[in-house]
Design an enzyme around this catalytic site. Structure first.
Site, mmCIF file in Angstrom:
data_model
loop_
_atom_site.group_PDB
_atom_site.id
_atom_site.type_symbol
_atom_site.label_atom_id
_atom_site.label_comp_id
_atom_site.label_asym_id
_atom_site.label_seq_id
_atom_site.Cartn_x
_atom_site.Cartn_y
_atom_site.Cartn_z
ATOM 1 C CG ASP A 1 -1.043 11.470 2.383
ATOM 2 O OD1 ASP A 1 -1.980 10.785 1.819
ATOM 3 O OD2 ASP A 1 -1.541 12.008 3.159
ATOM 4 C CD1 TRP B 240 -0.950 2.547 2.244
ATOM 5 C CD2 TRP B 240 -2.937 1.909 1.082
ATOM 6 N NE1 TRP B 240 -1.621 3.518 2.497
ATOM 7 C CE2 TRP B 240 -2.999 3.073 1.741
ATOM 8 C CE3 TRP B 240 -3.935 1.326 0.444
ATOM 9 C CZ2 TRP B 240 -4.160 3.986 1.596
ATOM 10 C CZ3 TRP B 240 -5.050 2.048 0.546
ATOM 11 C CH2 TRP B 240 -5.349 3.376 0.868
#
Length: 547
Positions: A88, A85
């Protein structure tokens, strides 16, 4: 826009309240949907979402790389996380002739464990990236995982870690609850490859508020100090420091109605006419008001402590649904000199409303894709205001593997081109004398029933993903709009298409639309269309890239 070849009803973007950053109800940016894996994109995207888990602690329940299908959804020329994953982006820094790009990474995504570290990738051309692994691990102190922040190169040794040390000010949230978000310091003496925590006490404690995160630190050379911009709900707070270790609050910029002003940004840029502006930016959610859920910004002035906006309403650096947590950073030449007239920008191609809803989990074992890096410049509009224009980074030109030059194509209705592709760029200038709408059908299915539409209609430009598989199961956020003057009789479009995204640059980047899409791998056709008249698609060129 009215459907083209297969859809006849009017399609418009939703304007009702959604569940995203800063909304008064539903799932906040600090949360995400945790969904179970599915065997195919269609099954995954039609599945319901499960309960929310805290943001910056992404997890997937039961997700694993699927061996069911050999199809890949990994982007061909956009940055993607190697595995697990990402969310930002963190502002890249320039060290030893390359950009060092950090991003939030969860190595435990598939197991359901939560929390993000800072992972590093390096690049010289902002197109091809080399993975360098985790630079700042999570859960090595009692403060837990690392959220968003910013890295700076302390050339003057103001912090005492040595000249050229890389210092990161980052949000951590011990306890992961309200009033827990605070700013901590990590430092590196090996050029930002690995980081050490500066103790477990915050360098900027929380004063007792729920939103207190995403520090963006810049060097104010005019005044010989550091300046921090910090997300504090509907305010961006400003702080000063001499040594990066002790911070003093000096003021703030307040704007309500677009959710929490997250991932703030602050920089100075010079326009082509010599005008110098400061820009204050933030990731924000304006969907409840029919505005984007991307990067809002204001041009204005900054005196080192206070920002004064030219106008109260923000402009938006992207008008699609999926360009969030974006950062801008310095443009440097090969010798390292900073270009005062341009910056680069990169954003996360996702949205907290449907962060886990992606077939890349099953097909490729990851969830996390970025936009192409853009070069942004400051332009003067006809009304004497200023705006940021965007163009894909020039480094793409060095990765062109194939060019298809179609020249001028006259269209009246729908014209399917003799081209098939999944990942490419198409540029064209559409001209007409009388017309209602015109554009392109991207990733069109063999029978013409599925496609992504991009172009102009009446008085707006649009990007519409309703006709293909996409993550917005609510159906509200399907078509994005930007203003367009039909009397112009011409529009320039530059559209980047990849396996899971479309980025449309309108009229030399005056407006940009980025949206996440998941077309079937067999949807490879490309068509041009007009509505209410004919048009010429001039200088139509398709380029493919090898990265």
């Amino acid at each position: 826009m009215p459907g083209t070849s297969g859809t006849s009803s009017r399609i418009s973007s939703g304007t009702s309240s959604g569940t995203s950053s800063g909304s008064s109800s539903g799932i906040s940016r600090r949360s995400l949907f945790a969904g179970s894996a599915a065997g195919t994109a269609a099954a995954l995207l039609s599945a319901g979402t499960a309960a929310a888990a805290p943001k910056h602690r992404p997890k997937a329940e039961g997700a694993a790389k699927s061996a069911v299908s050999g199809a890949s959804y990994r982007a061909a020329y956009h940055f993607t996380v190697p595995d697990q994953w990402k969310n930002d982006p963190q502002r890249p820094v320039w060290i030893d002739g390359e950009y060092r790009y950090y991003y939030l990474y969860n190595a435990d995504y598939f197991t359901g464990a939560v929390g993000t570290a800072w992972r590093l990738a390096t690049t010289t051309d902002l197109v091809s990236f080399t993975d360098r692994g985790v630079a700042a691990p999570k859960d090595t102190t009692s403060n837990g995982d690392l959220w968003s922040g910013s890295a700076v190169v302390d050339t003057g040794n103001t912090a005492g870690f040595g000249a050229g040390a890389v210092v990161v000010i980052v949000t951590m949230s011990p306890g992961d609850g309200a009033d827990q978000q605070a700013q901590f310091l990590y430092y590196s003496t090996d050029g930002g490859l690995t980081f050490t925590n500066y103790g477990t006490a915050p360098v900027l404690p929380n004063p007792g508020v729920a939103d207190f995160r995403d520090p963006k630190v810049i060097r104010d050379e005019d005044r010989g100090r550091w300046v921090m911009a910090l997300a504090e709900n509907d305010k961006i707070g400003f702080y000063h420091s001499d040594d990066l270790k002790s911070w003093t609050y000096v003021g703030g910029f307040v704007h309500d109605g677009i959710g929490v002003l997250e991932c703030p940004d602050l920089f100075r840029i010079t326009a082509g006419d010599g005008t110098v502006k400061w820009v204050l930016g933030a990731s924000a959610n304006g969907k409840a008001s029919g505005l984007p859920n991307t990067y809002a910004y204001w041009t204005g002035s900054f005196d080192g402590s206070a920002f004064t906006a030219d106008t109260s309403d923000p402009q938006w650096l992207d008008h699609g649904w999926d360009w969030y947590a974006a950062v801008t950073f310095e443009k440097r030449n090969a010798s390292g000199a900073v270009d005062a007239a341009a910056r680069y920008a990169i954003g996360w191609v996702n949205n907290w409303d449907y962060a886990n809803t992606t077939p890349t989990i099953d097909c490729d074992g990851f969830n996390g894709t970025d936009s192409v890096v853009r070069e942004i410049t400051l332009k003067k509009a006809s009304d004497n205001s200023y705006y940021l224009a965007s163009q894909p980074v020039a480094g793409l030109d060095s990765h062109v593997s194939r060019t298809v030059n179609l020249g001028d194509v006259t269209v009246d209705g729908t014209k399917v081109l003799d081209y098939t592709g999944i990942s490419y760029e198409v540029t064209t200038e559409i001209t007409w004398s009388q017309l209602t709408g015109a554009g392109l059908q991207l990733r069109r299915s063999p029978d013409g029933g599925r496609h992504i539409d991009a172009g102009i209609y009446a008085d707006y430009a649009f990007l519409n993903r309703r006709g293909t598989v996409n993550a917005d199961t609510s159906g509200k956020w399907q078509e994005s709009h930007t203003p367009f003057a039909p009397s112009a009789g011409t529009v320039k479009l530059r559209i980047l298409v990849d396996r899971t995204s479309v980025e449309m640059f309108v009229d030399d980047g005056r407006y940009v639309h980025t949206s996440q899409v998941f077309p079937y791998v067999l949807d490879t056709r490309l068509a041009l269309f007009t509505i209410g008249g004919s048009a010429v698609f001039r200088n139509t060129v398709i380029r493919e890239f090898s990265v």
